[in-house]
Design an enzyme around this catalytic site. Structure first.
Site, PDB file in Angstrom:
ATOM      1  CG  HIS A  41       9.106 129.237  33.390  1.00 34.98           C
ATOM      2  ND1 HIS A  41       9.683 128.859  34.594  1.00 34.98           N
ATOM      3  CD2 HIS A  41       8.446 128.146  32.950  1.00 34.98           C
ATOM      4  CE1 HIS A  41       9.382 127.597  34.857  1.00 34.98           C
ATOM      5  NE2 HIS A  41       8.619 127.140  33.878  1.00 34.98           N
ATOM      6  CG  HIS A  95       6.642 124.554  29.816  1.00 35.63           C
ATOM      7  ND1 HIS A  95       7.749 123.727  29.795  1.00 35.63           N
ATOM      8  CD2 HIS A  95       6.658 125.170  31.021  1.00 35.63           C
ATOM      9  CE1 HIS A  95       8.397 123.838  30.951  1.00 35.63           C
ATOM     10  NE2 HIS A  95       7.762 124.710  31.722  1.00 35.63           N
ATOM     11  CG  HIS A 150      11.722 123.624  34.905  1.00 33.00           C
ATOM     12  ND1 HIS A 150      12.077 124.066  33.661  1.00 33.00           N
ATOM     13  CD2 HIS A 150      10.382 123.843  35.022  1.00 33.00           C
ATOM     14  CE1 HIS A 150      10.993 124.533  33.047  1.00 33.00           C
ATOM     15  NE2 HIS A 150       9.941 124.409  33.845  1.00 33.00           N
ATOM     16  CD  GLU A 183       7.568 123.199  39.298  1.00 35.30           C
ATOM     17  OE1 GLU A 183       8.279 122.452  38.604  1.00 35.30           O
ATOM     18  OE2 GLU A 183       6.416 123.556  38.945  1.00 35.30           O
ATOM     19  CG  ASP A 206       5.170 126.705  34.471  1.00 37.61           C
ATOM     20  OD1 ASP A 206       6.016 126.339  33.630  1.00 37.61           O
ATOM     21  OD2 ASP A 206       5.001 126.111  35.561  1.00 37.61           O
ATOM     22  CG  ASP A 207       2.804 124.455  31.713  1.00 37.18           C
ATOM     23  OD1 ASP A 207       3.277 124.070  30.629  1.00 37.18           O
ATOM     24  OD2 ASP A 207       3.414 124.353  32.803  1.00 37.18           O
TER      25      ASP A 207
HETATM   26  N1  HPA Z   1       7.792 121.970  35.861  1.00 35.65           N
HETATM   27  C1  HPA Z   1       8.320 120.885  35.301  1.00 35.65           C
HETATM   28  N2  HPA Z   1       7.979 120.474  34.087  1.00 35.65           N
HETATM   29  C2  HPA Z   1       7.082 121.174  33.404  1.00 35.65           C
HETATM   30  C3  HPA Z   1       6.490 122.298  33.933  1.00 35.65           C
HETATM   31  C4  HPA Z   1       6.892 122.737  35.223  1.00 35.65           C
HETATM   32  O1  HPA Z   1       6.443 123.760  35.777  1.00 35.65           O
HETATM   33  N3  HPA Z   1       5.622 122.756  32.992  1.00 35.65           N
HETATM   34  C5  HPA Z   1       5.712 121.941  31.933  1.00 35.65           C
HETATM   35  N4  HPA Z   1       6.586 120.967  32.170  1.00 35.65           N
HETATM   36 ZN    ZN Z   2       7.947 125.211  33.701  1.00 32.78          ZN
END
Ligand code: HPA
Ligand code: ZN
Length: 326
Positions: A16, A18, A196, A199, A277-278
């Site tokens: 996971h 991006h 996703h 969350e 994630d990011d």
């Molecule tokens: N959630 C939804 N969209 C996203 C995320 C995330 O964690 N990271 C980058 N785009």
């Molecule tokens: Zn994500």
């Protein structure tokens, strides 16, 4: 320190990530200057100050703006290569990364420019760094289903470079069912699916991802615990959850790492994994996530090993390929 060394040394799979979220402020400034694009920040410190998020949307607004510095194939290559070097330093042996083509095609960048730049770096990563990889095309769920279908049309000539399609961006108000048709088509074209869900969105969105989008994994999924019958389903089918602890705290899904439910998910017998994630926006790569969550939740070595094993089990690799890592 012994535990941190153990975590650092573990072979890892990241599922996971991006790629646009791996763009560090230093490279963002370099690409902005290379491409003559002005940024709304005066310095690196100014950027870091802007990364004070209150929820998913407050992050997405800043994340999409940052991606505007990516113009040429070389920019996508440089971003992906920079991530792979970081991944190697983190002990990552296999990565399945997301990219958001619509963030770029909506600015007039060709789909081919985006996918070719990323793919070339992934090929070099396999040859020069020994990191195996797969690429997952994510549709932006705040945009229409028709726009997603158009994006799939643009992607099909490059199908051999993709392993799956996914769904990201603003979750609440954009349930999985909105993309039933495009996911169905992607599957008929031989692509796997992930999404996703859970969350910020409710357990119903996880049900929709499973039953309508036929996903192989749920990205995040931490809200599944609100529905015991959903937990039962996820456990019975061992549906992997790609959990992102530092992201969850930065976007206020949990108040603090100590309040995170990762240990609970493992205790429930779910196939949870830890991911970044990011990382450029949330303050840590995969090892940072594992070290932080181990300390906050007092996870033992067995739990950490389980998380690492789960990631290879959850990867889109053949049984033979998994065996070489496990
Ligand atoms: N959630 C939804 N969209 C996203 C995320 C995330 O964690 N990271 C980058 N785009
Ligand atoms: Zn994500």
């Amino acid at each position: 320190a012994a535990m941190a060394d153990f975590i650092r040394g573990l072979p890892k799979a990241e599922l996971h990530l991006h790629i646009e979220g791996s763009l560090e402020p230093e490279l963002m400034f370099e690409l902005a200057s290379r491409n003559g694009i002005s940024l709304p920040y005066s310095s690196i410190e100014d950027v870091r100050r802007a990364y004070a998020f209150t929820n998913l949307q407050s992050f997405l607004d800043i994340y999409y703006r940052g991606a505007c510095v990516l113009v040429h194939e070389r920019d996508f290559y440089d971003m992906t290569w920079a991530y792979l070097k970081r991944a190697q330093a983190n002990g990552v042996r296999h990565v399945e990364l997301f990219f958001d083509p619509q963030t770029h095609t909506d600015r007039g960048i060709a789909f081919e420019t985006v996918v070719t730049g990323i793919d070339r770096a992934l090929q070099d990563g396999r040859e020069q760094l020994g990191i195996s990889s797969g690429l997952i095309l994510c549709f932006l769920r705040h945009l229409s289903a028709a726009a997603a279908m158009e994006t799939l049309d643009q992607a099909l000539p490059f199908k051999d470079k993709l392993i799956a399609v996914g769904l990201d961006s603003s979750e609440v108000g954009h349930p999985p069912e909105k993309f039933a048709e495009v996911f169905d088509r992607a599957q008929r074209e031989g692509l796997l699916t992930v999404a996703h869900a859970g969350e910020e969105g409710p357990p119903e969105y996880i049900w929709g991802a499973l039953d309508v989008l036929k996903v192989s994994r749920i990205d995040h999924g931490v809200r599944c615990v609100e529905d015991p019958s959903l937990v039962q389903r996820l456990r019975a089918d061992q549906v992997p959850l790609t959990v992102c602890p530092l992201s969850n705290v930065k976007l206020r899904v949990f108040d603090c790492l100590e309040a995170h439910n990762l240990k609970h998910l493992l205790d429930l017998g779910l196939c949870a994994t830890v991911n970044s994630d990011d990382p450029a926006y949330f303050g840590g790569y995969i090892t940072d996530n594992l070290v932080a969550v181990q300390q906050a939740l007092n996870l033992d070595r067995e739990a950490i090993s389980q998380l690492a094993r789960n990631a290879f089990e959850a990867a889109f690799l053949s049984r033979e390929q998994k065996q070489t890592y496990l």
